[in-house]
Design an enzyme around this catalytic site. Sequence first.
Site, mmCIF file in Angstrom:
data_model
loop_
_atom_site.group_PDB
_atom_site.id
_atom_site.type_symbol
_atom_site.label_atom_id
_atom_site.label_comp_id
_atom_site.label_asym_id
_atom_site.label_seq_id
_atom_site.Cartn_x
_atom_site.Cartn_y
_atom_site.Cartn_z
ATOM 1 C CD GLU A 21 -4.465 13.391 11.260
ATOM 2 O OE1 GLU A 21 -4.514 12.313 11.895
ATOM 3 O OE2 GLU A 21 -4.033 13.475 10.098
ATOM 4 C CG ASN A 151 0.255 11.364 8.045
ATOM 5 O OD1 ASN A 151 -0.230 11.309 9.168
ATOM 6 N ND2 ASN A 151 0.006 12.377 7.216
ATOM 7 C CG ASP A 210 -3.713 11.877 6.720
ATOM 8 O OD1 ASP A 210 -3.126 11.745 7.799
ATOM 9 O OD2 ASP A 210 -4.153 12.984 6.332
#
Length: 302
Positions: A21, A151, A210
């Site tokens: 991430e 997000n 995301d």
Amino acid sequence: MRDLTPDAHEPLPAPASVLGESPLWHPVEQALYWCDIAGFALNRFDPASGQHAHWSFATEVASCAAMRDGGMLLAMRDGLWRFDTRTGERTPLVAAPYDTALERFNDGKCDPQGRFWVGTIYEPRKPALAALYCFSGGTLQRVADDVTVSNGLAWSPDGRTMYWSDTTSHTVFAMDFDGASGQPGPRRVFARFPLKQPEQDLATYGGRPDGAAVDSEGAYWSAMFEGQRLLRLSPAGEVLAELKLPVRCATMPCFGGADLKTLYVTTSREKRPADELARQPLAGRVLAFRVDVPGLPATLFG
């Protein structure tokens, strides 16, 4: 909608993350950082030397930012920290403002003025108790809430529009942004995607938004988790192009390289079915693609 998928993709020569991430191209070091949330680690890759480094921690590292006075700002389950990559020393900045047994920090990014914005994920998922915070001047302020998985943070090239998504509701929001005060206006729906239906085959599911990044033309690139693709959206929220991926779960794109035309994409292999991982050996790796439109440089914190 155009298909932007190039003929080849290049995984970085670094081990797979469990849940990769928050990729960040460091504008000073000219190196890529990214987090492995489920692997409790921070990674750094220097394309010039080909060297990969990583640092392990006792809890999740969800997102990061480069600090103007050196070091890295880390958003971890237990709060925000300053981390010195040379010495490995970690210094607390602010404690987590939530129950760490149920919630943790998630996506985080600096606005054009150098404030650090970071949202949370409410792990039970219901009700929608996650929130968005802004860290500036040593103070953490709760700015927005009523989401489950915060997000998709990004800003338009002129800094006047702020983007933010709630992954669970498959919705990306846009807000007018006042850079001087650091205050976003009321949220409006920028893009919304169909929810996954019970027993729906992933081959027919487009994914949920995301992490994200904005390019120099103002297009918003969204990683569609479980959709095996990135979408490039116009400032009006229209789908301009699709970048198909060799892995099911992309988590966030960022632009890097000297010309900001290398698109780095973090991916996840966490809790994926064994047969899917067998078919997709690049799951968890950082992928790199060359694109025509450069991105925007990351802002240093502070």
